[in-house]
Write an enzyme that holds these catalytic residues in place. Sequence first.
Site, short mmCIF file in Angstrom:
data_model
loop_
_atom_site.label_atom_id
_atom_site.label_comp_id
_atom_site.label_asym_id
_atom_site.label_seq_id
_atom_site.Cartn_x
_atom_site.Cartn_y
_atom_site.Cartn_z
N ARG A 1 8.52 0.48 -3.01
CA ARG A 1 9.15 1.47 -3.89
C ARG A 1 9.63 0.89 -5.21
O ARG A 1 9.62 1.59 -6.24
CB ARG A 1 10.29 2.17 -3.14
CG ARG A 1 9.77 3.14 -2.09
CD ARG A 1 10.84 3.50 -1.10
NE ARG A 1 11.24 2.33 -0.31
CZ ARG A 1 12.26 2.30 0.54
NH1 ARG A 1 12.99 3.38 0.69
NH2 ARG A 1 12.54 1.21 1.21
N TYR B 1 -0.12 4.86 13.32
CA TYR B 1 -1.49 5.34 13.11
C TYR B 1 -2.39 4.76 14.21
O TYR B 1 -1.93 4.06 15.10
CB TYR B 1 -1.95 5.01 11.69
CG TYR B 1 -1.07 5.71 10.65
CD1 TYR B 1 -0.94 7.09 10.66
CD2 TYR B 1 -0.34 4.99 9.73
CE1 TYR B 1 -0.11 7.75 9.75
CE2 TYR B 1 0.50 5.64 8.80
CZ TYR B 1 0.61 7.01 8.83
OH TYR B 1 1.43 7.65 7.95
N PRO C 1 0.84 -1.21 0.00
CA PRO C 1 0.00 0.00 0.00
C PRO C 1 0.87 1.25 0.00
O PRO C 1 1.80 1.36 0.79
CB PRO C 1 -0.79 -0.13 1.31
CG PRO C 1 0.02 -1.06 2.17
CD PRO C 1 0.70 -1.99 1.23
N CYS D 1 0.41 5.51 -0.30
CA CYS D 1 -0.38 6.73 -0.44
C CYS D 1 0.07 7.51 -1.67
O CYS D 1 1.28 7.67 -1.89
CB CYS D 1 -0.18 7.64 0.77
SG CYS D 1 -1.06 7.08 2.21
N ALA E 1 -3.47 3.45 1.90
CA ALA E 1 -4.27 3.61 3.11
C ALA E 1 -5.53 4.38 2.75
O ALA E 1 -5.47 5.52 2.28
CB ALA E 1 -3.46 4.38 4.15
N GLN F 1 -6.55 -1.38 1.65
CA GLN F 1 -6.07 -1.15 3.01
C GLN F 1 -7.00 -0.15 3.69
O GLN F 1 -7.13 0.99 3.25
CB GLN F 1 -4.63 -0.62 3.01
CG GLN F 1 -4.05 -0.58 4.43
CD GLN F 1 -2.65 0.02 4.52
OE1 GLN F 1 -2.40 1.10 3.99
NE2 GLN F 1 -1.75 -0.68 5.19
#
Length: 363
Positions: A333, A186, A23, A25, A59, A101
């Site tokens: 990545r 988180y 995942p 962002c 996310a 996610q």
Amino acid sequence: MTALFSPLSLRETTIPNRIMVSPMCQYSCEDRDGLATDWHRTHLGSRAVGGAGLVMTEATAVEPRGRISPEDLGIWSDEHAAALEPIAEFVREQGSVPAIQLAHAGRKASTSRPWEGHDPLGPDEGGWDVVGPSDDPWPYEDGEAPKTEKLDQDGIEAVIDSFRAAAERALDAGFEVAEVHAAHGYLLHEFCSPVTNHREDDYGGDFEGRTRLAREVTAAVRDVWPDDKPVFVRISATDWLPDRESWTVEDSVRLADDLREVGADLIDVSGGAIAPDSTPPYAGPNYQLEYAERIREETDSDIGVGTVGGITTAQQAEAIVGTDRADLAIVGREHLRDPYFALHAAEELGAEVEPPVQYHRAF
Ligand code: FNR
């Protein structure tokens, strides 16, 4: 057959190979509305075209104040689910498993995008009050932290309901795997870790109390997720803070078994980010594999394990899966650098895969 290109069946869902898109962002919703855009469709779609067995969304916030930045994806309304539906469908059409996610950023919410400084946003900049297990804010170096509210019992129940409703919508949108985000400092990780949880009620104190929210959220997601489809949970296996009371790998082993009890099928093993100094001592190849291995070896249950962190080559991923240290090689990545990572890996390892027919002359 190579190990990396052998299928993995979890419940009735078969992931065609062991490569998962981690995942990530994209901070790319227009109008700060949490709705998926052409960017998300192209970004996720091209990784599915690139042959990854499972494509995980970034996310995706279960409620607006659970977004890291105002530009994060959300799934707090049917409109959000409708925007995600064609993406899930396209990913499935490519033969990949579409996964989402589900996330709540807790006290780390309400910041600007990384390329805009990743600073806390004030109310006049579109920021909002954030929530956590306690009322101490994230210690920002620059800028004033948003007001951090300690969740009360009603607030906790509302968070659990938001995850449950988000999972229901994700299912309607066509996702086949739901991943609960309980890592990276988180909200759910904030409850688990003694670094951030100073509560003395049922949701704090000892291991049992601190992990209650992660267990209850996972149970709520499992409750609405069909029996034939898997639930993953991403955790930070360690806070990397050995000189103070913090979350440890031993805690993670215990939590993994507890999450299995409430219906989780695979632990996506990440690490850190509970505090500014909660960083890996080493961040090279396979830097989090040892934690996945510990969970693999030391859990009593049969819970699956995925490893993420510093996987950049086909040989590396093949070695991880081939020696049974993890069920999934989760690639972040490197997938940004190469959307066709899986097709290239298959070529390198000599595995038989079917590239999209449109590309038949190239492979
Ligand atoms: C991430 N990461 C991340 N993790 C997560 O659980 N949810 C998310 O939405 C994001 N977002 C995100 C964005 C970007 C741009 C990056 C680079 C990373 C962490 C990511 O999934 C992964 O765990 C790490 O990048 C380590 O894996 P790699 O990149 O070494 O393969």
